[in-house]
Scaffold this active site. Structure first.
Site, PDB file in Angstrom:
ATOM      1  N   SER A  32      -1.085   1.201   2.120  1.00 18.83           N
ATOM      2  CA  SER A  32      -1.377   0.770   0.762  1.00 18.83           C
ATOM      3  C   SER A  32      -1.040  -0.297   0.491  1.00 18.83           C
ATOM      4  O   SER A  32      -0.174  -1.145   1.368  1.00 18.83           O
ATOM      5  CB  SER A  32      -0.824   2.038  -0.353  1.00 18.83           C
ATOM      6  OG  SER A  32      -1.283   3.239   0.369  1.00 18.83           O
ATOM      7  N   GLY A  33      -1.344  -0.987  -1.011  1.00 14.14           N
ATOM      8  CA  GLY A  33      -0.673  -1.917  -1.455  1.00 14.14           C
ATOM      9  C   GLY A  33      -1.773  -2.999  -1.810  1.00 14.14           C
ATOM     10  O   GLY A  33      -3.001  -3.035  -1.590  1.00 14.14           O
ATOM     11  N   ASP A  88      -0.919  -1.493   8.060  1.00  6.58           N
ATOM     12  CA  ASP A  88      -0.233  -1.281   6.946  1.00  6.58           C
ATOM     13  C   ASP A  88       0.556  -2.679   6.443  1.00  6.58           C
ATOM     14  O   ASP A  88       1.135  -3.491   7.234  1.00  6.58           O
ATOM     15  CB  ASP A  88       0.683   0.097   6.897  1.00  6.58           C
ATOM     16  CG  ASP A  88       1.114   0.400   5.521  1.00  6.58           C
ATOM     17  OD1 ASP A  88       0.741  -0.245   4.607  1.00  6.58           O
ATOM     18  OD2 ASP A  88       1.545   1.478   5.576  1.00  6.58           O
ATOM     19  N   GLY A  89       0.791  -2.632   5.106  1.00  6.86           N
ATOM     20  CA  GLY A  89       1.616  -3.731   4.690  1.00  6.86           C
ATOM     21  C   GLY A  89       3.012  -3.299   4.708  1.00  6.86           C
ATOM     22  O   GLY A  89       3.547  -2.566   5.109  1.00  6.86           O
ATOM     23  N   ASP A  91       7.174  -4.457   2.752  1.00  7.43           N
ATOM     24  CA  ASP A  91       7.943  -5.163   1.558  1.00  7.43           C
ATOM     25  C   ASP A  91       8.737  -6.027   2.364  1.00  7.43           C
ATOM     26  O   ASP A  91       9.142  -7.173   1.835  1.00  7.43           O
ATOM     27  CB  ASP A  91       8.664  -4.045   0.785  1.00  7.43           C
ATOM     28  CG  ASP A  91       7.979  -3.266  -0.040  1.00  7.43           C
ATOM     29  OD1 ASP A  91       6.860  -3.757  -0.575  1.00  7.43           O
ATOM     30  OD2 ASP A  91       7.873  -2.146   0.070  1.00  7.43           O
ATOM     31  N   GLY A 103       7.227   0.099  -1.742  1.00  7.39           N
ATOM     32  CA  GLY A 103       7.259  -0.717  -3.051  1.00  7.39           C
ATOM     33  C   GLY A 103       6.233  -0.204  -3.995  1.00  7.39           C
ATOM     34  O   GLY A 103       6.376  -0.344  -5.183  1.00  7.39           O
ATOM     35  N   GLU A 110       2.246   7.048   4.182  1.00  8.32           N
ATOM     36  CA  GLU A 110       2.288   5.950   5.093  1.00  8.32           C
ATOM     37  C   GLU A 110       3.012   6.051   6.372  1.00  8.32           C
ATOM     38  O   GLU A 110       2.680   5.803   7.526  1.00  8.32           O
ATOM     39  CB  GLU A 110       2.605   4.699   4.433  1.00  8.32           C
ATOM     40  CG  GLU A 110       1.978   3.929   3.460  1.00  8.32           C
ATOM     41  CD  GLU A 110       2.370   2.961   2.711  1.00  8.32           C
ATOM     42  OE1 GLU A 110       1.669   2.082   2.091  1.00  8.32           O
ATOM     43  OE2 GLU A 110       3.549   2.874   2.741  1.00  8.32           O
TER      44      GLU A 110
HETATM   45  O1  LIG Z   1       4.169   1.790  -1.047  1.00 10.78           O
HETATM   46  C1  LIG Z   1       3.428   0.691  -0.661  1.00 10.78           C
HETATM   47  C2  LIG Z   1       3.392   0.315   0.405  1.00 10.78           C
HETATM   48  O2  LIG Z   1       4.370   0.624   1.423  1.00 10.78           O
HETATM   49  C3  LIG Z   1       2.920  -1.287   0.828  1.00 10.78           C
HETATM   50  O3  LIG Z   1       2.468  -1.358   1.868  1.00 10.78           O
HETATM   51  C4  LIG Z   1       4.087  -2.189   0.433  1.00 10.78           C
HETATM   52  O4  LIG Z   1       4.776  -2.102  -0.690  1.00 10.78           O
HETATM   53  C5  LIG Z   1       3.599  -3.602   0.558  1.00 10.78           C
HETATM   54  O5  LIG Z   1       2.653  -4.004  -0.398  1.00 10.78           O
HETATM   55  P1  LIG Z   1       1.601  -5.094  -0.330  1.00 10.78           P
HETATM   56  O6  LIG Z   1       0.974  -5.364   0.564  1.00 10.78           O
HETATM   57  O7  LIG Z   1       1.192  -5.202  -1.787  1.00 10.78           O
HETATM   58  O8  LIG Z   1       2.906  -6.257  -0.437  1.00 10.78           O
END
Ligand SMILES: O=C[C@H](O)[C@H](O)[C@H](O)COP(=O)(O)O
Length: 249
Positions: A32-33, A88-89, A91, A103, A110
């Site tokens: 997600s993200g 996955d992304g 933080d 985040g 996840e």
């Molecule tokens: O809960 C959210 C997730 O762990 C996201 O993968 C993480 O916050 C990174 O998000 P982004 O790709 O928007 O930096």
């Protein structure tokens, strides 16, 4: 968000998809993200061009909507408990590929798709790469908790390790909701802001994670330890820095 950061996110996501997905990949976990949006975009392009036969397990309501919008097939962990690749992304990611996630409040699901994956891959822009956790991410470690247990978890984490475990609340200035943010699973989130050691020596995250998980009411932490095999960090110039799990460490 700056164009350079978006360029970094896109570069990491595209390269990760291109290097890890092929005709032998059948089940893919989707995080997600904001960075995962680019990975799904690239995946959809390749499914169309190469006629890939894949099904995706989403990690959140957002991920599910994203997959549907890109016409990708959606499945779940009740149908498949083994995933070929999860992307996955993150933080923040440290030198050992230990990372903080959640985040966006999605770390519980996840972690499920990371755990079930034969290969778990992180994608992120250059700001997320650190030597020790806490250097670049200052919002703490997200911990999903049973709503009725949030105070007992907060007090016990602070008693064990100090810092401040804050209940995540909506802070936007436009329409929202008063009070705590509720996760996709109906729970609360505590963001544990831990103290950074003066000598920058880092923490034993494995022990900390185990001890936090022993507190009744804790559902899942946003600490992902020994899970990722590789991280792709997209730089502002569109190049990508790859960090592999060191098998001898
Ligand atoms: O809960 C959210 C997730 O762990 C996201 O993968 C993480 O916050 C990174 O998000 P982004 O790709 O928007 O930096």
């Amino acid at each position: 968000m700056s164009n350079l950061i978006e360029k970094g996110k896109k570069a990491s996501a595209y390269q990760a998809v291109d290097e890890n997905i092929d005709h032998s990949t059948k089940i893919i976990g989707i995080g997600s993200g904001t960075t995962i949006v680019y990975a799904v975009e690239r995946l959809a392009e390749r499914v169309k061009q190469e006629n890939l036969d894949i099904q995706c397990v989403p990690s959140s309501f957002q991920a599910k909507q994203l997959l549907a919008k890109n016409n990708l097939k959606i499945t779940d962990l009740e149908t498949f408990t083994s995933i070929d690749v999860t992307i996955d992304g993150a933080d923040e990611v440290d030198k050992n590929l230990v990372c903080i996630k959640g985040g966006g409040g999605c770390h519980l699901q996840e972690k499920l798709i990371a755990y079930c994956a034969k290969k778990f891959i992180l994608i992120a822009d250059y700001r997320k790469k650190s030597t020790e956790l806490g250097q670049s991410w200052h919002n703490g470690i997200p911990i999903e908790v049973l709503p009725s247990a949030y105070r007992l978890v907060k007090e016990n984490i602070e008693k064990l390790y100090g810092g401040n475990a804050k209940l995540r609340e909506f802070t936007g200035s436009t329409l929202g909701k008063a009070g705590p943010i509720i996760t996709d699973n109906g729970n609360f989130i505590l963001d544990w802001i831990f103290e950074i050691k003066d000598d920058n020596s880092g923490y034993d995250w494995n022990t900390i994670n185990t001890n936090i998980k022993m507190i009744p009411g804790v559902i899942e932490t946003g600490l992902f330890i020994d899970m990722a095999k590789v991280a792709y960090f997209g730089n502002a110039d569109g190049t990508v820095t790859k960090l592999n799990k060191c098998l001898r460490c």
